[in-house]
Design a protein around this motif. Structure first.
Motif, PDB file in Angstrom:
ATOM      1  N   LEU A  69      46.654  76.160 121.612  1.00 25.46           N
ATOM      2  CA  LEU A  69      45.616  75.122 122.450  1.00 25.46           C
ATOM      3  C   LEU A  69      45.076  74.018 121.598  1.00 25.46           C
ATOM      4  CD1 LEU A  69      43.427  77.955 123.538  1.00 25.46           C
ATOM      5  CD2 LEU A  69      45.386  76.923 124.739  1.00 25.46           C
ATOM      6  N   GLN A  70      44.812  72.990 122.362  1.00 19.78           N
ATOM      7  CA  GLN A  70      44.463  71.605 121.353  1.00 19.78           C
ATOM      8  C   GLN A  70      42.995  71.135 122.177  1.00 19.78           C
ATOM      9  OE1 GLN A  70      47.091  68.582 120.571  1.00 19.78           O
ATOM     10  NE2 GLN A  70      45.546  67.325 119.683  1.00 19.78           N
ATOM     11  N   GLN A  71      42.163  70.679 121.546  1.00 23.11           N
ATOM     12  CA  GLN A  71      40.963  70.088 121.849  1.00 23.11           C
ATOM     13  C   GLN A  71      40.935  68.853 122.698  1.00 23.11           C
ATOM     14  OE1 GLN A  71      38.194  69.126 118.823  1.00 23.11           O
ATOM     15  NE2 GLN A  71      36.634  69.885 119.883  1.00 23.11           N
ATOM     16  N   THR A  72      40.318  68.652 123.893  1.00 23.35           N
ATOM     17  CA  THR A  72      40.321  67.302 124.751  1.00 23.35           C
ATOM     18  C   THR A  72      39.125  66.648 124.452  1.00 23.35           C
ATOM     19  OG1 THR A  72      39.534  68.460 126.666  1.00 23.35           O
ATOM     20  CG2 THR A  72      41.782  68.535 126.201  1.00 23.35           C
ATOM     21  N   GLN A  73      39.123  65.457 125.252  1.00 22.28           N
ATOM     22  CA  GLN A  73      37.796  64.628 125.123  1.00 22.28           C
ATOM     23  C   GLN A  73      36.686  65.032 126.095  1.00 22.28           C
ATOM     24  OE1 GLN A  73      39.223  60.566 125.509  1.00 22.28           O
ATOM     25  NE2 GLN A  73      40.326  60.636 123.488  1.00 22.28           N
ATOM     26  N   CYS A  74      36.907  66.032 126.845  1.00 27.65           N
ATOM     27  CA  CYS A  74      36.179  66.407 127.976  1.00 27.65           C
ATOM     28  C   CYS A  74      35.156  67.766 127.482  1.00 27.65           C
ATOM     29  CB  CYS A  74      36.959  66.878 129.270  1.00 27.65           C
ATOM     30  SG  CYS A  74      37.766  65.712 130.086  1.00 27.65           S
ATOM     31  N   PRO A  75      33.977  67.476 127.933  1.00 28.33           N
ATOM     32  CA  PRO A  75      32.925  68.447 127.312  1.00 28.33           C
ATOM     33  C   PRO A  75      33.344  69.914 128.328  1.00 28.33           C
ATOM     34  CG  PRO A  75      31.693  66.975 128.594  1.00 28.33           C
ATOM     35  CD  PRO A  75      33.070  66.347 128.491  1.00 28.33           C
ATOM     36  N   ASN A  76      33.156  70.880 127.593  1.00 28.06           N
ATOM     37  CA  ASN A  76      33.094  72.122 128.099  1.00 28.06           C
ATOM     38  C   ASN A  76      31.833  72.469 129.238  1.00 28.06           C
ATOM     39  OD1 ASN A  76      34.155  74.431 129.028  1.00 28.06           O
ATOM     40  ND2 ASN A  76      33.411  75.692 127.236  1.00 28.06           N
ATOM     41  N   GLN A  77      32.134  72.004 130.473  1.00 29.68           N
ATOM     42  CA  GLN A  77      31.185  72.320 131.522  1.00 29.68           C
ATOM     43  C   GLN A  77      31.774  72.905 132.805  1.00 29.68           C
ATOM     44  OE1 GLN A  77      29.631  68.351 131.864  1.00 29.68           O
ATOM     45  NE2 GLN A  77      28.282  68.297 130.222  1.00 29.68           N
ATOM     46  N   PRO A  78      31.031  73.551 133.667  1.00 35.35           N
ATOM     47  CA  PRO A  78      31.797  74.109 134.905  1.00 35.35           C
ATOM     48  C   PRO A  78      32.205  72.919 135.681  1.00 35.35           C
ATOM     49  CG  PRO A  78      29.410  75.253 134.372  1.00 35.35           C
ATOM     50  CD  PRO A  78      29.566  74.153 133.311  1.00 35.35           C
ATOM     51  N   GLY A  79      33.375  73.082 136.063  1.00 33.64           N
ATOM     52  CA  GLY A  79      33.843  72.237 136.816  1.00 33.64           C
ATOM     53  C   GLY A  79      34.277  70.895 136.229  1.00 33.64           C
ATOM     54  N   SER A  80      34.622  70.854 134.815  1.00 34.83           N
ATOM     55  CA  SER A  80      35.270  69.875 134.074  1.00 34.83           C
ATOM     56  C   SER A  80      36.809  69.456 134.540  1.00 34.83           C
ATOM     57  CB  SER A  80      35.387  70.259 132.506  1.00 34.83           C
ATOM     58  OG  SER A  80      34.021  70.263 132.176  1.00 34.83           O
ATOM     59  N   ARG A  81      36.900  68.189 134.472  1.00 34.08           N
ATOM     60  CA  ARG A  81      38.539  67.942 134.992  1.00 34.08           C
ATOM     61  C   ARG A  81      39.475  68.480 133.971  1.00 34.08           C
ATOM     62  NH1 ARG A  81      38.298  61.659 134.685  1.00 34.08           N
ATOM     63  NH2 ARG A  81      38.581  62.183 132.751  1.00 34.08           N
ATOM     64  N   GLN A  82      40.394  68.519 134.775  1.00 36.65           N
ATOM     65  CA  GLN A  82      41.729  69.313 134.132  1.00 36.65           C
ATOM     66  C   GLN A  82      42.575  68.097 133.673  1.00 36.65           C
ATOM     67  OE1 GLN A  82      42.272  72.527 133.742  1.00 36.65           O
ATOM     68  NE2 GLN A  82      40.290  72.718 134.514  1.00 36.65           N
ATOM     69  N   ASP A  83      42.346  66.795 133.811  1.00 38.28           N
ATOM     70  CA  ASP A  83      43.069  65.653 133.461  1.00 38.28           C
ATOM     71  C   ASP A  83      42.584  65.010 132.072  1.00 38.28           C
ATOM     72  OD1 ASP A  83      41.341  64.668 134.798  1.00 38.28           O
ATOM     73  OD2 ASP A  83      42.668  63.120 135.737  1.00 38.28           O
ATOM     74  N   CYS A  84      42.147  65.672 131.215  1.00 37.21           N
ATOM     75  CA  CYS A  84      41.210  65.300 129.991  1.00 37.21           C
ATOM     76  C   CYS A  84      42.322  64.753 129.000  1.00 37.21           C
ATOM     77  CB  CYS A  84      40.439  66.349 129.623  1.00 37.21           C
ATOM     78  SG  CYS A  84      39.013  66.817 130.686  1.00 37.21           S
ATOM     79  N   ALA A  85      42.170  63.716 128.299  1.00 37.15           N
ATOM     80  CA  ALA A  85      43.115  63.242 127.287  1.00 37.15           C
ATOM     81  C   ALA A  85      42.607  64.198 126.185  1.00 37.15           C
ATOM     82  CB  ALA A  85      42.902  61.843 126.895  1.00 37.15           C
ATOM     83  N   LEU A  86      43.731  64.368 125.271  1.00 39.88           N
ATOM     84  CA  LEU A  86      43.775  64.995 123.951  1.00 39.88           C
ATOM     85  C   LEU A  86      42.818  64.292 122.829  1.00 39.88           C
ATOM     86  CD1 LEU A  86      47.357  66.550 123.667  1.00 39.88           C
ATOM     87  CD2 LEU A  86      45.165  67.549 124.551  1.00 39.88           C
ATOM     88  N   LYS A  87      41.987  64.957 122.281  1.00 37.26           N
ATOM     89  CA  LYS A  87      41.263  64.340 121.206  1.00 37.26           C
ATOM     90  C   LYS A  87      42.352  63.936 120.091  1.00 37.26           C
ATOM     91  CE  LYS A  87      36.409  65.381 121.009  1.00 37.26           C
ATOM     92  NZ  LYS A  87      35.484  65.811 120.179  1.00 37.26           N
ATOM     93  N   ARG A  88      42.375  62.880 119.526  1.00 33.56           N
ATOM     94  CA  ARG A  88      43.187  62.226 118.421  1.00 33.56           C
ATOM     95  C   ARG A  88      43.422  63.211 117.347  1.00 33.56           C
ATOM     96  NH1 ARG A  88      42.799  56.824 115.199  1.00 33.56           N
ATOM     97  NH2 ARG A  88      44.897  56.945 114.127  1.00 33.56           N
TER      98      ARG A  88
END
Length: 160
Positions: A69-88
């Motif tokens: 797994l790799q961390q994305t730029q989206c915060p972990n909240q209910p209903g978060s978007r699935q098309d989040c960009a990966l954190k550099r």
């Protein structure tokens, strides 16, 4: 008219869910369990699946895999978007997952074990690895009737 549309969409979703492979279902279970942990502040995306083992047993299907797994730029909240960009320079996780599905009801999970660690933890203690492998064996044996010939005949004494 809206009722028919909702019913049709529900049937399509149900058909799509039934077509998911066991491996995909395990990946979904790992992601859900990982994101439900209170310490996880960012969404993570699947980067790869390794060491997949699928076996059929009388009680059900057993799946063991490693997931990156790799961390994305989206915060972990209910209903978060699935098309989040990966954190550099986002964190990476390696997860071990063992899941046993019921043979009578394939959507039912009989038992599971999941453990994730950061990718930078190269020196995982041997004892910890052994413990997780033992838990996977326990999951694998769930629901199986052990065959011990003669056990009952010799393990009980005569009544006094």
């Amino acid at each position: 008219m809206k009722g028919l549309l909702v019913l049709g969409l529900g049937l399509v979703a149900l058909a799509a869910a039934s077509r998911l492979t066991l491996q995909e279902r395990v990946v979904d279970l790992v992601l859900e369990a990982f994101h439900n942990r209170s310490i996880v502040q960012w969404m993570y995306k699947e980067q790869g699946v390794e060491e997949v083992t699928e076996r059929e047993y009388p009680a059900g299907s057993f799946v063991r895999l490693r997931l990156r797994l790799q961390q994305t730029q989206c915060p972990n909240q209910p209903g978060s978007r699935q098309d989040c960009a990966l954190k550099r320079r986002g964190r990476r996780q390696i997860c071990l997952a063992c899941v046993k599905f019921d043979s009578r009801s394939p959507s039912k999970v009989l038992d599971s074990h999941m453990h994730c660690r950061t990718e930078t933890q190269h020196a995982v203690k041997e004892m910890e690895t052994t413990r997780h492998e033992e838990k996977c064996r326990t999951v694998q044996e769930t629901g199986e009737a052990p065959y011990h010939p003669g056990r009952l005949a010799f393990s009980r004494g005569l009544p006094s």
